[in-house]
Design a protein around this motif. Structure first.
Motif, short mmCIF file in Angstrom:
data_model
loop_
_atom_site.label_atom_id
_atom_site.label_comp_id
_atom_site.label_asym_id
_atom_site.label_seq_id
_atom_site.Cartn_x
_atom_site.Cartn_y
_atom_site.Cartn_z
N LEU A 1 0.82 -1.21 0.00
CA LEU A 1 0.00 0.00 0.00
C LEU A 1 0.86 1.26 0.00
O LEU A 1 0.42 2.31 -0.46
N THR A 2 2.10 1.18 0.51
CA THR A 2 2.99 2.34 0.44
C THR A 2 3.39 2.61 -1.01
O THR A 2 3.57 3.76 -1.41
N VAL A 3 3.53 1.54 -1.79
CA VAL A 3 3.80 1.69 -3.23
C VAL A 3 2.55 2.17 -3.95
O VAL A 3 2.60 3.07 -4.80
N PHE A 4 1.41 1.56 -3.63
CA PHE A 4 0.14 1.94 -4.24
C PHE A 4 -0.15 3.43 -4.01
O PHE A 4 -0.60 4.15 -4.90
N LYS A 5 0.15 3.90 -2.81
CA LYS A 5 -0.07 5.31 -2.48
C LYS A 5 0.70 6.22 -3.43
O LYS A 5 0.15 7.20 -3.96
N PRO B 1 -4.80 -6.51 -16.90
CA PRO B 1 -3.80 -6.94 -17.88
C PRO B 1 -2.38 -6.71 -17.42
O PRO B 1 -1.44 -7.25 -17.99
N LEU B 2 -2.23 -5.89 -16.38
CA LEU B 2 -0.91 -5.55 -15.84
C LEU B 2 -0.97 -5.67 -14.32
O LEU B 2 -1.86 -5.12 -13.68
N VAL B 3 -0.02 -6.41 -13.74
CA VAL B 3 0.04 -6.59 -12.29
C VAL B 3 1.42 -6.16 -11.80
O VAL B 3 2.45 -6.54 -12.37
N ILE B 4 1.43 -5.37 -10.74
CA ILE B 4 2.66 -4.94 -10.09
C ILE B 4 2.85 -5.75 -8.82
O ILE B 4 1.97 -5.76 -7.95
N LEU B 5 3.97 -6.45 -8.72
CA LEU B 5 4.30 -7.14 -7.47
C LEU B 5 4.94 -6.11 -6.54
O LEU B 5 6.14 -5.87 -6.60
N ALA B 6 4.13 -5.48 -5.71
CA ALA B 6 4.60 -4.43 -4.80
C ALA B 6 5.13 -5.06 -3.53
O ALA B 6 4.84 -4.62 -2.41
N CYS B 7 5.92 -6.08 -3.70
CA CYS B 7 6.44 -6.90 -2.61
C CYS B 7 7.83 -7.37 -3.02
O CYS B 7 7.99 -8.01 -4.06
N THR C 1 8.54 -3.06 1.39
CA THR C 1 7.58 -1.96 1.30
C THR C 1 6.93 -1.63 2.63
O THR C 1 6.22 -0.62 2.75
N HIS C 2 7.17 -2.45 3.66
CA HIS C 2 6.70 -2.10 5.01
C HIS C 2 7.60 -1.05 5.67
O HIS C 2 7.15 -0.30 6.53
N GLY D 1 13.23 4.87 0.08
CA GLY D 1 12.05 4.03 -0.08
C GLY D 1 11.80 3.77 -1.55
O GLY D 1 12.46 4.33 -2.43
N GLN D 2 10.79 2.94 -1.84
CA GLN D 2 10.60 2.50 -3.22
C GLN D 2 9.34 3.03 -3.88
O GLN D 2 9.18 2.89 -5.10
N GLY D 3 8.43 3.64 -3.11
CA GLY D 3 7.15 4.03 -3.68
C GLY D 3 7.28 4.95 -4.88
O GLY D 3 6.75 4.66 -5.96
N ASP D 4 7.97 6.07 -4.71
CA ASP D 4 8.09 7.03 -5.81
C ASP D 4 8.89 6.46 -6.97
O ASP D 4 8.61 6.76 -8.14
#
Length: 280
Positions: A17-21, A68-74, A194-195, A216-219
């Motif tokens: 969710l930190t990446v999704f944000k 059609p597109l999935v991000i592994l935010a992990c 991402t935690h 961090g990795q979000g941006d």
């Protein structure tokens, strides 16, 4: 596939969710589906095969929802499952789908954040043991020295919302001291989970001189996704632009919503997906 579909974002729990944000801030127009596999979290200590199987199940569920597109935010899933899914599954079963991770985008820019060419990687046991960051960074920046440190207690602290409590100090200080003792030239610490961004205020208290960059990795992932979509109109044209946000968890909805809002920065209302049914 028709237009109006969503970008899928997957994590073993809340961290994604930190990446999704960051993604939602950078690209607010698109529709998104977030899936947290909280019932089986954390992934960090599981074997490669187990993480691969769990991740594939969740990715296929997101495909079935019209992503059609999935991000592994992990990071753990990216380290242990992404390449196998890309090479073994997509060409055979889902040639028109794409799955992206968080390790490659981070490795591509890490050189911009270190002057001493010496960095530290903080991650789960799974991510650290995979050596995925060592491999990717060495490909792109062979001159950078990389030191790693697993932080097995950090995800449980964050997942239980105890990351800013005084009781967390011991484990935060322990891992920071261990990574910094490996090389006094370290001037950048990559939070390769991402935690971990939720621990930044606590981490800073144990980096006294303030000369170390906490990355961090979000941006980074959001910027990378934006560039990817610009280069791949065949994916972009499938995506709906109604700014819809849908959240799913394999765990308890009430518990998820309460904690997810801390990570996402705004209220979250999720739906439950069961492992004991054909849903997942």
């Amino acid at each position: 596939m028709s237009a109006g579909q969503s970008i899928g974002i997957f994590d073993s729990g809340y961290g994604g969710l930190t990446v999704f944000k960051s993604i939602a801030k950078k690209l607010p127009q698109y529709n998104y589906i977030y899936l947290g596999d909280n019932a089986r979290s954390p992934y960090g200590d599981h074997s490669f095969e187990t993480v691969y199987q769990y991740t594939l199940e969740c990715v296929e569920w997101l495909f079935a929802q019209g992503c059609p597109l999935v991000i592994l935010a992990c990071n753990t899933a990216s380290a242990k499952a992404l390449r196998s899914i890309q090479q073994r599954v997509l060409p055979v079963k889902y040639p028109n789908h794409r799955v992206l991770g968080v390790i490659r985008p981070t490795a591509e820019v890490i050189g911009n954040f270190t002057e001493s060419k010496t960095i530290g990687i903080l991650g789960t046991r799974g991510t650290i043991n995979s050596e995925s960051y060592l491999i990717e960074i060495n490909k792109l920046f062979p001159e950078i020295n990389v030191h790693q440190q697993s932080c097995p207690m950090w995800v449980p602290l964050v997942e239980n919302n105890e990351h800013l409590d005084p009781g967390a100090d011991y484990f935060v200080e322990k891992y920071i001291n261990e990574i910094m003792a490996k090389d006094e030239r370290i001037d950048c610490l990559l939070l390769a989970c991402t935690h971990y961004p939720l621990l930044i205020p606590k981490i800073r208290t144990f980096l006294a001189d303030g000369t170390v960059t906490l990355l961090g990795q979000g941006d980074i992932v959001a910027d990378s996704l934006s560039k990817y979509l610009q280069k791949h109109p065949e994916i972009t044209q499938k995506l709906g632009q109604d700014a819809k946000r849908n959240f799913y968890t394999s765990g308890d909805q009430v518990f998820f919503d309460k904690h997810a809002s801390i990570f996402f920065g705004s209220d979250v209302s999720s739906r439950h997906v069961s492992h004991n049914s054909s849903q997942l």
